[in-house]
Design a protein around this motif. Structure first.
Motif, PDB file in Angstrom:
ATOM      1  N   THR A  32       0.711  -1.246  -0.086  1.00  0.00           N
ATOM      2  CA  THR A  32       0.068  -0.222  -0.202  1.00  0.00           C
ATOM      3  C   THR A  32       0.972   1.148  -0.170  1.00  0.00           C
ATOM      4  O   THR A  32       1.763   1.216   0.852  1.00  0.00           O
ATOM      5  CB  THR A  32      -1.065   0.144   1.175  1.00  0.00           C
ATOM      6  OG1 THR A  32      -0.310   0.397   2.440  1.00  0.00           O
ATOM      7  CG2 THR A  32      -1.698  -1.321   1.427  1.00  0.00           C
ATOM      8  N   GLU A  42      -2.497  -1.069  -3.170  1.00  0.00           N
ATOM      9  CA  GLU A  42      -3.611  -0.077  -2.864  1.00  0.00           C
ATOM     10  C   GLU A  42      -2.932   1.185  -2.927  1.00  0.00           C
ATOM     11  O   GLU A  42      -2.049   1.332  -1.967  1.00  0.00           O
ATOM     12  CB  GLU A  42      -4.313  -0.484  -1.616  1.00  0.00           C
ATOM     13  CG  GLU A  42      -5.520   0.708  -1.281  1.00  0.00           C
ATOM     14  CD  GLU A  42      -6.043   0.586   0.203  1.00  0.00           C
ATOM     15  OE1 GLU A  42      -7.029  -0.299   0.306  1.00  0.00           O
ATOM     16  OE2 GLU A  42      -5.359   1.126   1.095  1.00  0.00           O
ATOM     17  N   THR A 102      -3.750   5.206  -2.334  1.00  0.00           N
ATOM     18  CA  THR A 102      -4.613   6.194  -1.924  1.00  0.00           C
ATOM     19  C   THR A 102      -4.417   7.287  -1.890  1.00  0.00           C
ATOM     20  O   THR A 102      -3.264   7.841  -1.239  1.00  0.00           O
ATOM     21  CB  THR A 102      -5.287   5.826  -0.392  1.00  0.00           C
ATOM     22  OG1 THR A 102      -5.657   4.141  -0.394  1.00  0.00           O
ATOM     23  CG2 THR A 102      -6.420   6.645   0.170  1.00  0.00           C
ATOM     24  N   ARG A 153      -7.541   4.529  -5.082  1.00  0.00           N
ATOM     25  CA  ARG A 153      -8.487   4.844  -4.156  1.00  0.00           C
ATOM     26  C   ARG A 153      -8.319   6.245  -3.707  1.00  0.00           C
ATOM     27  O   ARG A 153      -7.411   6.749  -3.392  1.00  0.00           O
ATOM     28  CB  ARG A 153      -8.107   3.809  -3.003  1.00  0.00           C
ATOM     29  CG  ARG A 153      -9.039   3.764  -1.798  1.00  0.00           C
ATOM     30  CD  ARG A 153      -8.719   3.067  -0.814  1.00  0.00           C
ATOM     31  NE  ARG A 153      -9.680   2.940   0.634  1.00  0.00           N
ATOM     32  CZ  ARG A 153      -9.427   3.467   1.387  1.00  0.00           C
ATOM     33  NH1 ARG A 153      -8.436   4.390   1.526  1.00  0.00           N
ATOM     34  NH2 ARG A 153     -10.648   3.516   2.456  1.00  0.00           N
ATOM     35  N   ASN A 187     -13.425   2.242  -6.094  1.00  0.00           N
ATOM     36  CA  ASN A 187     -12.921   2.470  -4.542  1.00  0.00           C
ATOM     37  C   ASN A 187     -12.803   3.862  -3.945  1.00  0.00           C
ATOM     38  O   ASN A 187     -11.620   4.463  -4.175  1.00  0.00           O
ATOM     39  CB  ASN A 187     -11.612   1.678  -4.465  1.00  0.00           C
ATOM     40  CG  ASN A 187     -11.260   1.280  -3.052  1.00  0.00           C
ATOM     41  OD1 ASN A 187     -11.974   1.520  -2.012  1.00  0.00           O
ATOM     42  ND2 ASN A 187     -10.335   0.083  -2.624  1.00  0.00           N
ATOM     43  N   SER A 192      -9.995  -0.650   4.112  1.00  0.00           N
ATOM     44  CA  SER A 192      -8.739  -0.189   3.679  1.00  0.00           C
ATOM     45  C   SER A 192      -7.452  -0.789   4.115  1.00  0.00           C
ATOM     46  O   SER A 192      -7.223  -1.125   5.098  1.00  0.00           O
ATOM     47  CB  SER A 192      -8.598   1.532   4.315  1.00  0.00           C
ATOM     48  OG  SER A 192      -7.280   1.833   4.498  1.00  0.00           O
TER      49      SER A 192
END
Length: 394
Positions: free
Chosen positions: A71, A105, A107, A130, A168, A261
């Protein structure tokens, strides 16, 4: 199928290797009255900061030479004040210097006033997958009280535009505000749900020292925060989210199955992460480190190839306390087997002895060798956890 996924999710925490990189963007257009995070409203050093963040990523790559990055999270501050090109450049630096999972992921925290259709489309065309949108409220009076930079209209339009490009999406809401009735809070939740986003984070308004909000309350310009109002709002939130198929997998976080998350879950489950940027924190399993919370000093140190951070080695008791705190905030609870294996029988006995009071009051539950916070005790989890901390074990 949804029921099966939920059951599996509740039984065991997510597993698998993977570290996390958090990138702190220390800039905001204006200061929210409740915020005590590190940021500057002066954008003059933005270009220099982006260069320094990229350089710190290079300087610290040896810390994760054996980790796969699962992430990447842009927090702040307000990361969406950066241009899409700046964000692309930082992500490219991560990919150049670290081993990245096949589908990480990534974000970006964003404020509604930054999310023009062009900006959203640009973000969707890079590796951001995201968005976490800081709505806080859909009511103008709440936004003015908080001194948010966006309007109620921008709050709605930003989500309407974002869902055209992103699957997302998470949105933030704040409850427990002075003069916020239960009815208005329910309207806030209903409005958020109407967009069909798969994740909502919601936090009680807290009065932090040295913030504008604390000053206004002290002067009598704003009513004090009422804990009972906050608890009532939390209970309404939990019920509504459950009715709409969301899992309250951490006290402040509600996600549809498969939309938890991954970044925040990594923190709560004690996985390794590196914090890049002023005031950012890092954790390697045994040590915590944090960068200096001063932009000018941070830039000066990085320019000299120095890491402006302090480090603290965690004791067994520190690790135990942190596990109890994070575990009780999540649906995965505190594994009694893990407590015994990692910390020993004395820690396990201490935990069980001190938990009994809360078990009898039905604030905690023990099931399948795991200590959980009950629905009744969820809002009180942090206070309960602090009473289970080990102060000293000689």
């Amino acid at each position: 199928m949804a029921k099966s996924k939920l059951t599996n999710t509740l039984e065991a925490p997510p597993s698998g290797a993977g570290g996390a990189i958090y990138i702190h963007i220390p800039f905001c257009k204006q200061a929210c009255h409740y915020c005590d995070f590190h940021f500057s409203t002066s954008m003059g050093k933005k270009e220099a900061m982006v260069s320094a963040l990229k350089k710190e990523l290079v300087l610290r790559k040896s810390e994760f030479r054996d980790e796969i990055i699962a992430t990447i999270y842009f927090g702040g501050g307000t990361p969406s004040v950066l241009s899409s090109q700046d964000i692309n450049d930082i992500i490219a630096e991560v990919y150049l210097n670290y081993s990245i999972a096949e589908h990480p992921e990534i974000t970006l925290e964003a404020n509604p006033d930054d999310l023009s259709e062009q900006k959203i489309e640009e973000l969707a065309n890079n590796k951001i997958n995201r968005l976490s949108i800081g709505i806080q409220s859909f009511f103008e009076e709440d936004l003015k009280l908080m001194n948010r930079a966006h309007s109620a209209e921008e709050a709605e339009s930003s989500i309407a535009k974002a869902i055209q490009f992103f699957d997302n999406i998470s949105i933030d809401l704040i409850y427990g505000m002075p003069d916020m009735s239960n009815e208005r809070w329910e309207q806030n939740i209903d409005k958020a749900l109407s967009f069909g986003v798969p994740h909502i984070s919601s936090y009680a308004l807290t009065v932090e020292p040295k913030t504008a909000l604390a000053s206004f309350i002290k002067k009598g310009l704003i009513k004090p925060v009422d804990d009972q109002v906050a608890q009532d709002h939390f209970n309404i939130l939990v019920q509504k989210m459950e009715e709409n198929g969301f899992v309250n997998y951490e006290i402040s976080n509600f996600g549809k199955p498969d939309y938890f998350s991954k970044n925040n879950t990594a923190y709560w489950l004690g996985k390794k992460y590196i914090g890049i940027g002023p005031s950012a924190h890092s954790y390697d399993g045994n040590n915590r480190a944090w960068n200096i919370n001063n932009n000018a000093k941070y830039l000066k140190a990085i320019e000299k190839n120095e890491l402006p951070l302090e480090k603290e080695m965690l004791s067994q008791t520190d690790k135990y306390n942190e596990y109890v705190m994070t575990g009780l905030r999540t649906i995965w609870g505190v594994s009694l087997t893990r407590i015994e294996e990692e910390f020993g029988t004395r820690y396990l006995n201490y935990l069980l002895q001190n938990a009994q009071k809360y078990v009898k009051e039905e604030l905690l539950l023990i099931e399948k060798e795991t200590l959980y916070t009950s629905k009744k005790g969820k809002f009180l989890a942090d206070g309960i956890a602090s009473n289970l901390f080990m102060i000293n074990l000689s």
